[in-house]
Design a protein around this motif. Structure first.
Motif, PDB file in Angstrom:
ATOM      1  N   TRP A 121     -53.397 -67.258 -88.538  1.00  0.00           N
ATOM      2  CA  TRP A 121     -53.351 -68.426 -87.889  1.00  0.00           C
ATOM      3  C   TRP A 121     -52.324 -69.240 -88.905  1.00  0.00           C
ATOM      4  CZ3 TRP A 121     -53.907 -69.214 -82.751  1.00  0.00           C
ATOM      5  CH2 TRP A 121     -53.868 -70.572 -82.336  1.00  0.00           C
ATOM      6  N   SER A 122     -53.199 -70.611 -89.467  1.00  0.00           N
ATOM      7  CA  SER A 122     -52.307 -71.137 -90.405  1.00  0.00           C
ATOM      8  C   SER A 122     -52.108 -70.675 -91.816  1.00  0.00           C
ATOM      9  CB  SER A 122     -53.579 -72.469 -90.772  1.00  0.00           C
ATOM     10  OG  SER A 122     -54.635 -72.114 -91.281  1.00  0.00           O
ATOM     11  N   PRO A 132     -48.274 -68.398 -90.430  1.00  0.00           N
ATOM     12  CA  PRO A 132     -47.513 -68.725 -88.947  1.00  0.00           C
ATOM     13  C   PRO A 132     -46.907 -67.886 -88.301  1.00  0.00           C
ATOM     14  CG  PRO A 132     -47.330 -70.509 -90.780  1.00  0.00           C
ATOM     15  CD  PRO A 132     -47.680 -69.563 -91.418  1.00  0.00           C
ATOM     16  N   GLN A 160     -49.016 -65.949 -85.969  1.00  0.00           N
ATOM     17  CA  GLN A 160     -49.848 -66.565 -85.110  1.00  0.00           C
ATOM     18  C   GLN A 160     -49.572 -66.360 -83.559  1.00  0.00           C
ATOM     19  OE1 GLN A 160     -49.546 -70.935 -86.114  1.00  0.00           O
ATOM     20  NE2 GLN A 160     -50.882 -71.560 -84.219  1.00  0.00           N
ATOM     21  N   TRP A 178     -51.479 -63.669 -81.503  1.00  0.00           N
ATOM     22  CA  TRP A 178     -52.644 -64.406 -80.657  1.00  0.00           C
ATOM     23  C   TRP A 178     -52.360 -64.435 -78.989  1.00  0.00           C
ATOM     24  CZ3 TRP A 178     -57.091 -62.978 -82.197  1.00  0.00           C
ATOM     25  CH2 TRP A 178     -57.445 -62.937 -83.550  1.00  0.00           C
ATOM     26  N   ALA A 185     -51.368 -71.448 -79.615  1.00  0.00           N
ATOM     27  CA  ALA A 185     -50.683 -70.095 -80.690  1.00  0.00           C
ATOM     28  C   ALA A 185     -49.194 -70.209 -80.342  1.00  0.00           C
ATOM     29  CB  ALA A 185     -51.410 -68.812 -80.543  1.00  0.00           C
ATOM     30  N   PHE A 207     -46.308 -71.645 -82.804  1.00  0.00           N
ATOM     31  CA  PHE A 207     -45.229 -70.700 -83.353  1.00  0.00           C
ATOM     32  C   PHE A 207     -44.004 -71.254 -83.041  1.00  0.00           C
ATOM     33  CE2 PHE A 207     -42.381 -67.146 -82.487  1.00  0.00           C
ATOM     34  CZ  PHE A 207     -42.567 -66.541 -83.964  1.00  0.00           C
TER      35      PHE A 207
END
Length: 247
Positions: free
Chosen positions: A47-48, A51, A54, A57, A109, A113
């Motif tokens: 996730w963070s 990126p 990300q 997902w 997500a 992104f």
């Protein structure tokens, strides 16, 4: 007794159990291949902290939520035909609500992104079809919750809305499958810098296999949910449960 005066064994359920098991098997295989694709070819999930990962997902959660759970929510009245109607309605609504939550995370997500990498949002046919399917799905959940769970709605209105709910539920699911196919094609063409897809590269073959699984899983789910001979027959207590606020 599935229906007043009609024994349960008179219902025509030939092949239902085998088709239901086959449908679930294809759905689980699709999820497994989606995980394998993201780990083996797209770098996994983050996730963070990363990126670039990300985005992964998005297809993962959409497959679990708006494909696998959506289909199981559609089929719950047929796979769990001996469960009381009131409980089935709550399970159905709960499954669909969980699918909405996963879909929201999936959308966060992909938009995050895109924004972090300077990619425009909502420019592709995949995004248009996908967002349309999501909006329809959310309206379906809201209208279904009010119509079938709110005790103040009269039985004739529930009866009148039922075929509309079923039709748009199926139409929305087909739109989801269509969006998934468009999304897979868009993604492989976007990341395929060496034209490996047109040369039957391993990732491209895997994408094609997943695409076929989307079609097969979706086709089986629609078939099982649309066949009248597989429907859950009314039980003697159903009318009472639908009209009684305290059940």
């Amino acid at each position: 007794m599935d229906q007043i005066g009609e024994p349960a064994h008179t219902q025509k359920l030939e092949g239902f159990k085998y088709l239901a098991v086959l449908t679930e098997a294809f759905g689980i295989l699709l999820i497994v291949l989606m995980i394998a694709w993201n780990y083996n070819y797209r770098g996994g999930f983050a996730w963070s902290s990363d990126p670039k990962l990300q985005f992964n997902w998005h297809p993962m959660l959409m497959t679990v939520g708006l494909v696998f759970l959506y289909a199981n929510g559609m089929l719950i009245y047929r796979t769990q035909r001996n469960v009381r109607k009131r409980r089935l309605k709550l399970i159905h609504g709960g499954i669909m609500l969980f699918a909405i939550l996963l879909t929201i995370i999936a959308q966060v997500a992909v938009f995050s992104f895109h924004n972090q990498n300077g990619i425009p949002n909502m420019y592709s046919l995949h995004s248009w079809v996908g967002l349309s399917a999501i909006i329809l799905f959310c309206f379906q959940w809201l209208a279904g919750s009010v119509s079938f769970l709110y005790p103040g709605v009269e039985a004739p209105l529930r009866t009148a809305y039922m075929p509309i709910h079923v039709y748009f539920g199926t139409a929305g699911f087909i739109a989801v499958i269509t969006s998934c196919l468009l999304g897979l094609t868009e993604k492989i063409l976007f990341v395929d810098k060496d034209n490996a897809y047109s040369k039957f590269g391993a990732e491209g073959v895997l994408i094609n296999i997943m695409g076929l699984l989307f079609v097969i899983f979706g086709g089986l789910a629609v078939y099982l949910s649309s066949q009248d001979r597989y429907r859950r027959l009314a039980r003697p207590e159903d009318d009472f449960l639908l009209s009684n606020r305290n059940n």
